[in-house]
Scaffold this motif. Structure first.
Motif, short mmCIF file in Angstrom:
data_model
loop_
_atom_site.label_atom_id
_atom_site.label_comp_id
_atom_site.label_asym_id
_atom_site.label_seq_id
_atom_site.Cartn_x
_atom_site.Cartn_y
_atom_site.Cartn_z
N ASN A 143 0.83 -1.21 0.00
CA ASN A 143 0.00 0.00 0.00
C ASN A 143 0.86 1.26 0.00
OD1 ASN A 143 -2.39 -1.40 -0.01
ND2 ASN A 143 -2.71 -1.29 2.20
N LEU A 146 2.76 1.67 -3.47
CA LEU A 146 1.85 2.12 -4.53
C LEU A 146 1.43 3.58 -4.34
CD1 LEU A 146 -0.36 -1.08 -4.83
CD2 LEU A 146 1.26 -0.23 -6.52
N PHE A 152 -0.98 5.72 -6.39
CA PHE A 152 -2.18 4.89 -6.41
C PHE A 152 -2.73 4.81 -4.98
CE2 PHE A 152 -4.39 0.76 -6.25
CZ PHE A 152 -5.27 0.94 -7.32
N THR A 154 -5.03 3.52 -2.08
CA THR A 154 -5.72 2.27 -1.77
C THR A 154 -6.82 2.50 -0.75
OG1 THR A 154 -4.16 1.75 -0.01
CG2 THR A 154 -3.65 0.92 -2.22
N PHE A 197 -2.35 -1.02 -13.53
CA PHE A 197 -3.19 -0.95 -12.33
C PHE A 197 -4.43 -1.83 -12.43
CE2 PHE A 197 -0.76 3.02 -11.95
CZ PHE A 197 -0.28 2.86 -10.66
N ASP A 198 -4.94 -2.03 -13.65
CA ASP A 198 -6.12 -2.88 -13.81
C ASP A 198 -5.82 -4.32 -13.39
OD1 ASP A 198 -7.61 -0.78 -14.75
OD2 ASP A 198 -7.12 -1.16 -16.87
N GLU A 201 -5.05 -4.21 -9.19
CA GLU A 201 -6.07 -3.68 -8.28
C GLU A 201 -6.82 -4.76 -7.50
OE1 GLU A 201 -9.45 -0.20 -8.19
OE2 GLU A 201 -8.94 -1.12 -10.11
N ILE A 204 -4.90 -5.78 -4.16
CA ILE A 204 -4.44 -4.80 -3.17
C ILE A 204 -5.04 -5.06 -1.80
CG2 ILE A 204 -4.32 -2.37 -2.56
CD1 ILE A 204 -2.56 -3.25 -4.91
N ASN A 205 -6.37 -5.24 -1.76
CA ASN A 205 -7.04 -5.38 -0.47
C ASN A 205 -7.51 -6.81 -0.22
OD1 ASN A 205 -7.04 -2.51 0.38
ND2 ASN A 205 -8.23 -2.26 -1.50
#
Length: 784
Positions: A143, A146, A152, A154, A197-198, A201, A204-205
């Protein structure tokens, strides 16, 4: 302040996945900026601290957490810079940790004591179930990478919610642990990888997919330098409020579990393990409180009343009195003197309760129920407790209202499932039966049969407004449309014959002429089916072939196919006009009856049920059993009979007044069946309607169904005629009453002076029928 090292991971077996360096450099850089920008006296302090760091060799060193005591002076200066001077470090939970939070090396007394005594009992609330500490740390690292290097942002924040069960009170406490990365720099080793990023993504979480990022962004490319600042905040009270709110919004539990969770949150708010809570929604059936549901099990008063056999009548009297005059009531102790004044307290004392209080809870200014506060030891209900609960009261009100709404919905669902949509005049009876059914279901009695709804000794009134000769009108409209259709077919075939020379075309025209001749006479249902077969099997395929293969003929053939549309085709014109005319009449009559029903119900509650036929039929039932709370008298029956006769005249005038709006001229007939003796009716669950009970009463239904086409004795004339109201009866007493009403309405210029007294033909199983017939004065409608 403490410099002992504390491991954040309580299992003490964690290996950081990225290269880190514990350093003061990022903090020093921050100080230099503040010295340049700060315009207040703080700038002097910043300059002093900066000078201390620049003169100390530690600024250029990579520290180890275990060496923190060597740098205590510098660490205390950092604490002084980053925290308000007024804070007491014995009460403030604050600490410094490694760049990726792994080891705490400097902390306040409060933080150190808390970690030492509570760390083993803490458990994360907002971490994904099954997520390991190492995965959480890796998510923290990515995180930050990024955000800092790629811009980016998050969703995840650098904070954790921890719960802790206090062994002293047994109550849960909640803490928010937030990590500030302001003094962490990320150094790049080599070139910064390009990323899509697509693609990243989704990971990430999602802790289960975080390892996938290592293939895209290897951690060996990065180094973290600096330190993190950790603060811990007790959020027990706001979390309790938020838990109640979330439970109400998400409905993640059944009602019983929901009540238990919210009561636990109230106990958390009280911060006193000796205080218990009960919740009681005010559920009603026909405006009367009831207390035999799962929701009521959350009330200590209800459970105690059931356990120690408090008389139901006494209990209902107490609660109904309280509902009329709700106010907070406190009993610090349940003494004999208080019990003598308030006998219901005895069941609470028997249950071992020593202190008891009630708070009325309001929703939209209406009382929704009560919140009980009680204890098995004598306590004082301080105002401090009320202030803590204040923020939760609106949420408790929403919970109680939800229970009221859900209970009402369950009652309505049973009624709709077992019965049908109901009128207010009889809704009370269905409410009682539905409640009895629901109560038995709550007691887990299997295979419960719902009881039959019966209204005894009610007086029936029947009325029918019919479209005159509706069957003949339908046949006529059908014939005209079929003629139009056959004419279009012949015209289309004649045009095609000029350009397409096929002998089969002449044969098709010949068959259409045969059908046209047959349609001019009487056409049966079988004829209609055969004609439809001729169109589907012969005409349509024939014309469709030429439409597809002869473009020049498409326009004339399309005219035929367009005529087949029920919505706007020429071959349905007369049937559409007829249906539109009938619908206009019926809609107007229905609208009139809906409005008139309010007037009828205003005098005395009755059951009013309409049926759609070619016109409109209705049944009205009135009697004591429909409205047991209001004394019935025969004058109400006479009033509604006069209303019925007058309303039939108004309906006849209403239909007559629509003549200019009808695309096909139609007339109505008006019929009343007079029946003086009361009957019993019951609700048939299978048909979702009321029906008569008993052999004698069934005779009423038989007559009702057979009189619509009855003839005058010795003639072929129908009793029902346009512009007139027909009243069928058995005995002269009934006729005498209605003749008085007729005379009154004649004087009012509503009915004409042409009253007829008629004998009627014998019907199958029915003899002795007679009728009154009188004309309706249309002139009064024209004058208006």
């Amino acid at each position: 302040m403490h410099t002992e090292v504390l491991n954040i991971n309580k299992d003490d077996c964690f290996l950081c996945q990225v290269d880190t360096c514990l350093s003061f450099n990022p903090f020093v850089e921050h100080l230099k900026e503040r010295v340049q920008t700060e315009k207040t006296l703080k700038s002097e302090f910043y300059r002093y601290v900066l000078d201390k760091f620049e003169k100390d060799t530690c600024i250029d060193l990579n520290m180890h957490p275990e060496d923190a005591e060597k740098y205590r002076e510098m660490l205390e200066l950092i604490y002084s810079i980053l925290t308000p001077p007024i804070l007491n470090e014995k009460e403030f939970f604050w600490a410094l940790s490694t760049p990726v939070p792994e080891k705490i090396f400097f902390s306040t007394d409060a933080f150190f004591d808390f970690h030492s005594s509570h760390h083993s009992g803490l458990h994360a609330v907002n971490m994904s179930q099954g997520e390991l500490f190492s995965q959480r740390q890796k998510r923290f690292i990515y995180n930050l990478i990024l955000e800092r290097l790629y811009g980016f942002s998050t969703v995840s924040k650098n904070e954790l919610l921890f719960a802790y069960s206090d062994p002293g009170t047994g109550l849960s406490r909640y803490y928010n642990i937030q990590t500030s990365t302001q003094f962490v720099n990320i150094k790049l080793v080599g070139d910064l990888p390009e990323i899509n990023f697509d693609i990243i993504e989704p990971y990430i979480n999602n802790y289960e997919g975080i390892d996938v990022l290592e293939d895209i962004l290897p951690l060996s490319n990065f180094k973290f330098e600096g330190f993190t600042v950790i603060t811990l905040t007790d959020i027990t009270l706001p979390h309790a409020i938020e838990s109640i709110r979330n439970e109400l919004v998400n409905h993640s539990n059944n009602e019983t579990d929901q009540y238990d969770l919210i009561i636990d949150s109230l106990k958390t708010l009280s911060e006193n393990p000796a205080i218990e809570f009960g919740l009681l929604p005010f559920l009603t059936v026909n405006d009367k409180l009831i207390f035999d549901t799962n929701e009521c099990s959350q009330s200590v008063l209800i459970s105690s009343a059931k356990e120690f056999n408090l008389a139901e009548e006494t209990f209902y009297a107490i609660t109904n009195d309280y509902k009329l005059n709700p106010k907070p009531v406190f009993f610090r102790s349940l003494t004999d003197e208080k019990i003598s004044k308030h006998p219901f307290l005895n069941v609470l004392k028997q249950a071992g309760i020593k202190s008891y209080g009630i708070f009325p809870v309001y929703y939209n200014k209406e009382i929704a129920g009560i919140m009980e506060v009680y204890s098995y030891q004598e306590i004082v209900f301080y105002e401090k407790l009320l202030s803590k609960l204040q923020a939760a009261i609106p949420l408790v009100a929403q919970l109680l209202q939800n229970s009221i709404d859900q209970f009402t919905f369950r009652i309505e669902t049973i009624i709709k499932d077992k019965f049908t949509s109901l009128q207010p005049s009889v809704q009370w009876k269905f409410n009682e039966v539905a409640w009895n059914y629901l109560r038995k279901s709550n007691r887990k009695k299997k295979n419960q049969e719902i009881e039959t709804i019966v209204f005894e000794d009610v007086y029936p009134l029947f009325g029918a407004v019919d479209i005159r000769n509706s069957t003949i009108e339908r046949n006529s409209a059908l014939q005209e449309d079929l003629k139009s259709l056959l004419t279009i077919i012949m015209e289309t075939l004649t045009v095609l014959k000029k350009h397409i020379h096929l002998t089969l075309t002449d044969r098709m025209i010949y068959k259409c002429e045969e059908w046209l001749e047959k349609v001019n006479g009487f056409i049966t249902t079988n004829d209609e089916l055969m004609l439809d077969g001729f169109l589907q099997d012969e005409v349509n395929p024939f014309l469709d072939h030429f439409r597809k293969n002869y473009p020049n003929e498409k326009e004339v053939i399309d005219r035929y196919f367009d005529s087949l549309s029920e919505e706007n085709g020429l071959s349905y014109t007369n049937r559409r006009n007829l249906e539109a005319s009938m619908q206009l009449i019926n809609t107007s009559i229905n609208h009139y009856l809906e409005q008139a029903q309010e007037e009828v119900q205003g005098s005395y509650p009755c059951y009013f049920e309409k049926f759609r036929t070619d016109g409109v039929e209705y049944d009205i039932y009135i009697g004591q059993s429909i409205a047991p709370e209001k004394m019935f008298d025969v004058l109400y029956l006479k009033n509604i009979r006069l209303w019925q006769l007058k309303s039939m005249a108004e309906i006849a005038r209403l239909a007559y007044g629509l003549t200019d709006q009808l695309s096909r001229p139609l007339q109505t007939t008006q019929l009343i069946f007079i029946h003086s003796n009361p009957i019993d009716i019951s609700f048939r669950n299978d048909e979702r309607r009321f029906d008569v009970e008993g052999a004698y009463n069934i005779r009423y239904e038989v007559v009702k169904k057979r009189i619509d086409k009855v003839l005058i004795a010795g003639t072929i004339e129908r009793l029902t005629q346009p512009g007139k109201i027909a009243m069928v009866y058995f005995n002269q007493t009934e006729a005498a009453e209605y003749m008085e009403y007729i005379k009154y309405l004649q004087e009012e210029n509503i009915l004409l002076d042409d009253l007829e007294q008629l004998e009627l033909e014998e019907l199958q199983g029915v003899t002795g029928l007679k009728a009154l017939r009188v004309g309706v004065n249309y002139e009064i409608a024209l004058e208006k």
